[in-house]
Design a protein around this motif. Structure first.
Motif, PDB file in Angstrom:
ATOM      1  N   ALA A  25      91.837  88.859  16.561  1.00 30.19           N
ATOM      2  CA  ALA A  25      92.594  89.106  15.337  1.00 30.19           C
ATOM      3  C   ALA A  25      92.562  87.855  14.474  1.00 30.19           C
ATOM      4  O   ALA A  25      92.599  86.737  14.995  1.00 30.19           O
ATOM      5  CB  ALA A  25      94.035  89.476  15.666  1.00 30.19           C
ATOM      6  N   ILE A  26      92.465  88.057  13.160  1.00 29.96           N
ATOM      7  CA  ILE A  26      92.542  86.922  12.247  1.00 29.96           C
ATOM      8  C   ILE A  26      93.815  87.052  11.420  1.00 29.96           C
ATOM      9  O   ILE A  26      94.218  88.145  11.020  1.00 29.96           O
ATOM     10  CB  ILE A  26      91.294  86.792  11.339  1.00 29.96           C
ATOM     11  N   PHE A  27      94.452  85.897  11.223  1.00 33.33           N
ATOM     12  CA  PHE A  27      95.688  85.806  10.452  1.00 33.33           C
ATOM     13  C   PHE A  27      95.495  84.775   9.353  1.00 33.33           C
ATOM     14  O   PHE A  27      94.876  83.726   9.571  1.00 33.33           O
ATOM     15  CB  PHE A  27      96.852  85.359  11.339  1.00 33.33           C
ATOM     16  N   ASN A  28      96.042  85.059   8.174  1.00 37.84           N
ATOM     17  CA  ASN A  28      96.012  84.104   7.079  1.00 37.84           C
ATOM     18  C   ASN A  28      97.437  83.992   6.556  1.00 37.84           C
ATOM     19  O   ASN A  28      98.033  84.997   6.150  1.00 37.84           O
ATOM     20  CB  ASN A  28      95.050  84.581   5.979  1.00 37.84           C
ATOM     21  N   GLY A  29      97.985  82.793   6.610  1.00 35.79           N
ATOM     22  CA  GLY A  29      99.362  82.588   6.169  1.00 35.79           C
ATOM     23  C   GLY A  29     100.363  83.372   7.003  1.00 35.79           C
ATOM     24  O   GLY A  29     101.389  83.805   6.501  1.00 35.79           O
ATOM     25  N   GLY A  30     100.056  83.564   8.284  1.00 36.46           N
ATOM     26  CA  GLY A  30     100.951  84.269   9.184  1.00 36.46           C
ATOM     27  C   GLY A  30     100.820  85.779   9.134  1.00 36.46           C
ATOM     28  O   GLY A  30     101.473  86.487   9.895  1.00 36.46           O
ATOM     29  N   GLN A  31      99.975  86.289   8.235  1.00 39.04           N
ATOM     30  CA  GLN A  31      99.811  87.736   8.066  1.00 39.04           C
ATOM     31  C   GLN A  31      98.500  88.199   8.705  1.00 39.04           C
ATOM     32  O   GLN A  31      97.458  87.562   8.528  1.00 39.04           O
ATOM     33  CB  GLN A  31      99.794  88.104   6.579  1.00 39.04           C
ATOM     34  N   LEU A  32      98.560  89.328   9.408  1.00 35.53           N
ATOM     35  CA  LEU A  32      97.373  89.903  10.017  1.00 35.53           C
ATOM     36  C   LEU A  32      96.402  90.346   8.925  1.00 35.53           C
ATOM     37  O   LEU A  32      96.794  91.046   7.987  1.00 35.53           O
ATOM     38  CB  LEU A  32      97.759  91.093  10.900  1.00 35.53           C
ATOM     39  N   VAL A  33      95.135  89.929   9.049  1.00 35.69           N
ATOM     40  CA  VAL A  33      94.108  90.281   8.068  1.00 35.69           C
ATOM     41  C   VAL A  33      93.199  91.370   8.615  1.00 35.69           C
ATOM     42  O   VAL A  33      92.940  92.379   7.956  1.00 35.69           O
ATOM     43  CB  VAL A  33      93.263  89.045   7.671  1.00 35.69           C
ATOM     44  N   ASP A  34      92.697  91.189   9.841  1.00 36.64           N
ATOM     45  CA  ASP A  34      91.758  92.145  10.415  1.00 36.64           C
ATOM     46  C   ASP A  34      91.675  91.925  11.919  1.00 36.64           C
ATOM     47  O   ASP A  34      92.062  90.860  12.419  1.00 36.64           O
ATOM     48  CB  ASP A  34      90.377  91.969   9.783  1.00 36.64           C
TER      49      ASP A  34
END
Length: 106
Positions: A78-87
C-alpha cells in the motif's frame, strides 16, 4: 534507507511523520513474503525512491494497520501520501511493486 518495522501501536505515527510511505504487509508463514523481503530492502536503498519511507507490517499481528489498507492477500503493498491511502496491490512481482511506488512520485 532502512525499512521501518511498524505495529498497530506506531503505524499511524509513522504515516503522519513521513509524507510518502510504501507499506509491505506480510506474515511469518508466507513464503512469497519472505522471498520479497530482500527486494523490498534493495528498493528502499534505490536512489529513484529517495524521499519515500519503506515500512514492514506483520499483517497478523497488526489488524488495525491491515484494516487501513483493506489487505486481501499477502504479500500486500500500500502507498500512502500525507497519511492518506493512495493505492494498493497484492503482488509478488517486483515490477508491479515498482510501478505502484512510482505513483508517489507522479
Amino acid at each position: 534507507m532502512a525499512v521501518i518495522v511498524a505495529t498497530d501501536s506506531d503505524f499511524t505515527n509513522v504515516l503522519n511523520a513521513n509524507q510518502k510511505v510504501v507499506v509491505k504487509y506480510y506474515a511469518d508463514w508466507c513464503g512469497s513474503c519472505r522471498l520479497f523481503s530482500p527486494k523490498f530492502k534493495r528498493m528502499s536503498d534505490d536512489a529513484q525512491f529517495d524521499g519515500i519511507t519503506f515500512v514492514d507490517v506483520n499483517a497478523e499481528q497488526s489488524p488495525e494497520a491491515r484494516k487501513l489498507a483493506s489487505v486481501t492477500n499477502l504479500p500486500f503493498f500500500a502507498i500512502f501520501n500525507g497519511g492518506q491511502l493512495v493505492d494498493t496491490i497484492a503482488a509478488s512481482k517486483e515490477d508491479a511493486v515498482v510501478n505502484l511506488i512510482q505513483k508517489l512520485n507522479a
